[in-house]
Design a protein around this motif. Structure first.
Motif, short mmCIF file in Angstrom:
data_model
loop_
_atom_site.label_atom_id
_atom_site.label_comp_id
_atom_site.label_asym_id
_atom_site.label_seq_id
_atom_site.Cartn_x
_atom_site.Cartn_y
_atom_site.Cartn_z
N UNK A 171 0.84 -1.19 0.00
CA UNK A 171 0.00 0.00 0.00
C UNK A 171 0.88 1.24 0.00
N UNK A 172 0.34 2.33 -0.53
CA UNK A 172 1.06 3.60 -0.50
C UNK A 172 0.03 4.71 -0.29
N UNK A 173 -0.15 5.10 0.95
CA UNK A 173 -1.10 6.16 1.26
C UNK A 173 -0.46 7.52 1.13
N UNK A 174 -1.21 8.47 0.59
CA UNK A 174 -0.71 9.85 0.43
C UNK A 174 -1.84 10.82 0.76
N UNK A 175 -1.47 11.92 1.42
CA UNK A 175 -2.44 12.97 1.69
C UNK A 175 -2.81 13.68 0.38
N UNK A 176 -4.07 13.99 0.22
CA UNK A 176 -4.51 14.71 -0.99
C UNK A 176 -5.31 15.94 -0.58
N UNK A 177 -5.22 16.95 -1.40
CA UNK A 177 -5.95 18.20 -1.14
C UNK A 177 -6.32 18.82 -2.48
N UNK A 178 -7.48 19.50 -2.50
CA UNK A 178 -7.94 20.17 -3.72
C UNK A 178 -7.79 21.68 -3.64
N UNK A 179 -7.35 22.21 -2.48
CA UNK A 179 -7.23 23.65 -2.30
C UNK A 179 -5.88 24.00 -1.69
N UNK A 180 -5.46 25.22 -1.93
CA UNK A 180 -4.22 25.71 -1.33
C UNK A 180 -4.34 25.77 0.19
N UNK A 181 -5.54 26.15 0.67
CA UNK A 181 -5.74 26.25 2.12
C UNK A 181 -5.65 24.89 2.79
N UNK A 182 -6.07 23.84 2.07
CA UNK A 182 -6.05 22.50 2.66
C UNK A 182 -4.66 21.98 2.91
N UNK A 183 -3.67 22.52 2.18
CA UNK A 183 -2.29 22.08 2.37
C UNK A 183 -1.79 22.44 3.76
N UNK A 184 -2.28 23.54 4.29
CA UNK A 184 -1.78 24.02 5.58
C UNK A 184 -2.32 23.21 6.74
N UNK A 185 -3.41 22.47 6.53
CA UNK A 185 -4.04 21.72 7.61
C UNK A 185 -3.97 20.23 7.27
N UNK A 186 -2.91 19.58 7.72
CA UNK A 186 -2.69 18.17 7.38
C UNK A 186 -3.82 17.28 7.90
N UNK A 187 -4.33 17.56 9.10
CA UNK A 187 -5.35 16.70 9.69
C UNK A 187 -6.65 16.71 8.91
N UNK A 188 -6.87 17.73 8.06
CA UNK A 188 -8.10 17.80 7.28
C UNK A 188 -7.97 17.10 5.93
N UNK A 189 -6.78 16.66 5.58
CA UNK A 189 -6.57 16.03 4.28
C UNK A 189 -6.87 14.53 4.37
N UNK A 190 -7.67 14.02 3.45
CA UNK A 190 -7.89 12.56 3.43
C UNK A 190 -6.65 11.84 2.90
N UNK A 191 -6.54 10.56 3.24
CA UNK A 191 -5.45 9.73 2.73
C UNK A 191 -5.99 8.89 1.59
N UNK A 192 -5.30 8.93 0.47
CA UNK A 192 -5.70 8.17 -0.71
C UNK A 192 -4.63 7.15 -1.06
N UNK A 193 -5.05 5.98 -1.50
CA UNK A 193 -4.12 5.01 -2.06
C UNK A 193 -3.57 5.58 -3.35
N UNK A 194 -2.26 5.78 -3.43
CA UNK A 194 -1.64 6.44 -4.57
C UNK A 194 -0.67 5.48 -5.24
N UNK A 195 -0.94 5.16 -6.50
CA UNK A 195 -0.15 4.16 -7.22
C UNK A 195 0.42 4.75 -8.50
N UNK A 196 1.64 4.33 -8.82
CA UNK A 196 2.28 4.68 -10.09
C UNK A 196 1.95 3.58 -11.10
N UNK A 197 1.29 3.95 -12.19
CA UNK A 197 0.82 2.95 -13.14
C UNK A 197 1.26 3.36 -14.55
N UNK A 198 1.51 2.35 -15.35
CA UNK A 198 1.83 2.62 -16.75
C UNK A 198 0.54 2.85 -17.53
N UNK A 199 0.70 3.21 -18.82
CA UNK A 199 -0.44 3.67 -19.61
C UNK A 199 -1.54 2.61 -19.72
N UNK A 200 -1.19 1.34 -19.81
CA UNK A 200 -2.19 0.30 -20.08
C UNK A 200 -2.61 -0.47 -18.83
#
Length: 833
Positions: free
Chosen positions: A534-563
């Protein structure tokens, strides 16, 4: 001399009657072979099933871990306050472990480890092999209190960056690959493109960790090697986890005190390093508890079930012995009339039952021994040490002890009842006219009711658990797992020193695989679903959300090739798939699943939006642009719902570890073809594992499948034994009423009337047992719901299934003696004595 002879004779007095009783019991078994065989089989099956479970419990739960004072060992992990739920894996930051080492007051020593794959080069006689093992700190083995049986431990100076060129072999790898050669110590072998010196061999009983981080059935169920960790503090990110931490409690320090100490350290680190440690705490639990996990509950449930099953076998044999005691009532009466003591009669009858039970117990042990020659092949790796279970001498002692207890339990009641009868009354009774022992008949009927009730309980509880498991298996994973083959290919860091060289290797492998016949799609990923990665990463859709780590959800983040997503069969809801151009180093393309899109931009179109992945105030340039929205998939397990997921294509081939292929040809053929394609790209690059995604998903619930299978087998056997009990009572009662049935038929009763008469004698017992069993099962199911998640009371099917199965089985058991009675010749029946 005379005194010595008298004392010897006196010592033999208690022994001789016991031997006589045993010889008499053996003769009786020979005289009544049918009753003896049925009773022995009942004991053997019930004791055998319980012995199978006991062998598993002994191997998994009872035997101590192969470490020094294992109850002092604790597992340290990071927990995240806003992620919710209990963490599935015990990961900890390596930097946090160094801080714990520096600040702690509770631990005597600490060790750190990290899972690793070593590519062992082949030779003229042996192919290259990918080995699954650990990179460990120099203080891990001293913390565990273990040492190699050959060679030595890792030295502190070897646990340094760039110095990790030593390895300790497991006993299995030493025996398999190096032919148990003791001269292997000091030898260098080519591993990951460089020479690695073998400095030790661990003893045969050692393994660490006992439970792997992945549920996948790997080529080896054990660690194959241990090598120096050599972590570089300048290169290890404080925010990164993926390490394991082990500590030994100081003398006099309790687990609760250690937890308080860790909590204080976690608070200190959060204040000192808010960017990485805010919302992240340190926690400890006993290594035993974290290793065994839910196996303790599952095996305990199995043992409780088999003990109930033993009660059915016990009642069955007690019924048979009661019947045999009734048949011997004249013999016992004569012996009492001739002066035999009642205690002597009781001892004789109990000895007979114990001899029968011990023979059945030996048979049960043989069944357990056979079972544990077959079960290791299907034992799930997620239940530690289960595959090592064997029916050894302790299991034999358990089987004999349980059968001996059974012998006393099912033999004492018939013995006491037979010894209490008055000789004159017993000699005056006629066996053929059914005048014998109404109270005994009631006892036999009561035993049958108890058998049926226990069978209903086992069937209901087994159906509830199986239904819960089947509902879990019917979970929509979010992608079709059929015809998708996953291959673990990890290029060695020494052979492929740069990300670019790794990318070139994987590009060559992809090009070769795509030319194979039947290939529909082929892609790569760094963290495959159901692989334990697994590789969890914090995600945010706003500049303000970057400043508040506890408000950011954790998403499974994967590196995938085109196909990759097309190969997995993930559905595309909006936008487009990745293209080869999106895998460039300058790409900002991202694909999110529908759950992340709804969370980030509720009610809006996500395509074209920007999302920040692992953004921090000091690292704000992690923004990506969403080019597509796909369906959510289960990544970790069936019962863990799909959460936010983000797919990135930038440098996907450089970070790949899994090759995923969808084809329209059998996967067994495809696996060999892919191995040849990889060998064509690099003859020294092994494929660690090749398995279908459906198999990986099945492996994630293998522990529950194993337990459910044993529960189902126990329920079926309980049904058969209870049916045998109903048949025995009805058959015996029918045989005692032979003359009565003959009179009825002579007076004009039809075979149908006789059939109904016999059924009315057996079916009420079954109905009474069903009623008691249903009420008991309902109460136990309410208790079980608090222990096992997923049990639903809204579904009445398990209860109806139990009623139907037991009713049909009881009807069949009653029908056999009823059909026999309906064919009685009235004249022959009236002539019987």
């Amino acid at each position: 001399m005379a005194g010595t002879a008298r004392s010897a004779a006196a010592s033999m007095k208690p022994t001789m009657p016991a031997l006589q009783d045993i010889r008499h019991a053996v003769r009786l078994l020979r005289r009544t072979p049918t009753v003896s065989v049925v009773a022995i089989l009942s004991v053997a099956i019930s004791v055998g099933a319980t012995s199978v479970v006991f062998a598993a419990i002994k191997s998994v739960l009872i035997e101590p871990f192969p470490y020094l004072r294992p109850r002092e060992l604790v597992q340290i992990r990071n927990e995240y306050g806003h992620s919710g739920g209990q963490p599935r894996a015990d990961w900890v930051s390596w930097v946090d472990m160094q801080d714990v080492r520096r600040m702690n007051h509770s631990f005597e020593s600490l060790g750190t480890y990290h899972y690793a794959l070593f590519n062992l080069a082949g030779s003229q006689s042996l192919p290259p092999e990918a080995l699954y093992g650990l990179s460990v700190s120099a203080d891990l083995f001293p913390t565990l209190g273990v040492s190699p049986m050959l060679g030595r431990n890792i030295l502190p100076e070897e646990d340094q960056p760039g110095r990790e060129h030593e390895m300790i072999l497991s006993y299995g790898l030493w025996a398999r690959r190096f032919n148990s050669d003791p001269r292997v110590i000091g030898r260098s072998v080519p591993v990951n493109g460089h020479d690695c010196r073998i400095i030790g061999v661990m003893p045969p009983g050692f393994d660490f960790p006992l439970r792997l981080a992945t549920p996948v059935r790997t080529p080896s169920a054990h660690m194959e090697f241990w090598a120096p960790l050599g972590a570089d503090p300048a290169k290890v990110d404080r925010s990164g986890t993926g390490y394991g931490g082990i500590a030994r409690l100081r003398k006099g320090v309790s687990l609760s005190q250690a937890r308080q100490d860790l909590a204080a350290m976690g608070d200190t680190l959060a204040r000192q390093y808010p960017r990485t440690n805010e919302g992240r705490s340190l926690h400890a639990a006993f290594l035993r508890d974290r290793t065994l996990g839910l196996a303790q509950t599952g095996l305990g449930l199995l043992m409780a079930t088999t003990l109930l099953f033993v009660l059915i076998g016990c009642a069955n044999v007690a019924n048979l012995l009661l019947a045999r005691a009734l048949a011997r009532h004249r013999e016992i009466a004569v012996r009492l009339a001739l002066g035999a003591g009642r205690a002597r009669i009781v001892r004789q009858l109990v000895t007979e039952s114990c001899v029968l039970a011990v023979i059945g117990g030996c048979g049960g042990y043989l069944l357990a021994a056979v079972a544990w020659r077959l079960l290791p092949a299907v034992a799930p790796m997620s239940i530690p040490r289960l595959a090592a279970a064997r029916a050894d001498w302790s299991v034999f002692a358990f089987a004999l002890g349980l059968s001996g207890i059974n012998g006393v339990l099912f033999g004492i009641a018939p013995a006491l009842r037979a010894a209490r009868r008055q000789p004159a009354r017993a000699l005056g009774e006629s066996g053929a006219r059914g005048s014998i022992g109404g109270s005994r008949s009631r006892m036999r009927s009561g035993l049958v009711v108890a058998e049926v009730a226990v069978a209903v309980i086992l069937i209901v509880l087994g159906s509830l658990l199986t239904g819960s498991f089947l509902r879990l298996l019917r979970t929509d994973l979010g992608f079709p797992a059929d015809q998708v083959l996953a291959n673990i290919i990890v290029p060695s860091a020494d052979s492929y020193k740069t990300p670019e060289s790794r990318g070139i290797l994987y590009r060559g492998i992809l090009n070769a695989v795509r030319t194979l016949p039947g290939i529909l799609h082929a892609g790569t990923v760094d963290n495959l679903p159901f692989s334990g990665e697994n590789n969890g990463a914090y995600i945010s859709a706003t500049e303000a959300g970057i400043l508040l780590r506890s408000a950011q959800p954790i998403a499974e983040t994967d590196l995938v090739s085109a196909d990759y997503l097309a190969a997995m069969g993930v559905g595309l809801f909006e936008g487009r798939w990745f293209r080869d151009a999106d895998m460039s180093a300058s790409s900002e393309a991202a694909i999110v699943n529908d759950i992340a899109a709804a969370r980030m931009w509720p009610g809006e179109d996500a395509v074209g939006k920007r999302i920040c992945v692992n953004c921090m105030p000091e690292k704000p340039r992690q923004w990506k642009q969403v080019i597509g929205v796909v369906s959510g998939i289960h990544h970790s397990s069936f019962d863990e719902p799909a959460g936010p997921q983000v797919y990135l294509a930038r440098d996907a081939l450089e970070g790949a570890a899994f090759l995923v292929v969808r084809a329209n040809r059998p996967t067994s053929e495809l696996s060999q073809a892919i191995r040849r394609a990889v060998a064509a790209a690099d003859p020294k690059q092994p494929v660690f594992l090749s398995a279908t995604i459906s198999r990986l998903a099945a492996d994630s619930v293998a522990d529950r499948r194993f337990i459910m299978t044993l529960l189902a087998i126990t329920g079926c056997l309980a049904l058969l034994l209870s049916a045998a009990g109903v048949y025995g009572v009805v058959s015996y009662a029918t045989s005692r009423r032979t003359q009565e049935i003959g009179v009825r038929m002579a007076m004009g009763a039809t075979p149908r009337n006789v059939l109904a008469l016999v059924l009315r004698q057996g079916m009420p017992l079954a109905a009474f047992g069903i009623a008691i069993g249903m009420a008991s099962a309902l109460a136990l199911a309410r208790v079980l719901r608090n222990i096992v998640a997923g049990i639903e009371f809204e579904d009445a099917a398990p209860f109806w299934i139990a009623v139907l199965l037991v009713t049909v089985t009881a009807t069949a058991a009653c029908s056999i003696p009823a059909w026999r009675a309906a064919r009685i010749d009235p004249i022959a029946a009236l002539r019987r004595d």
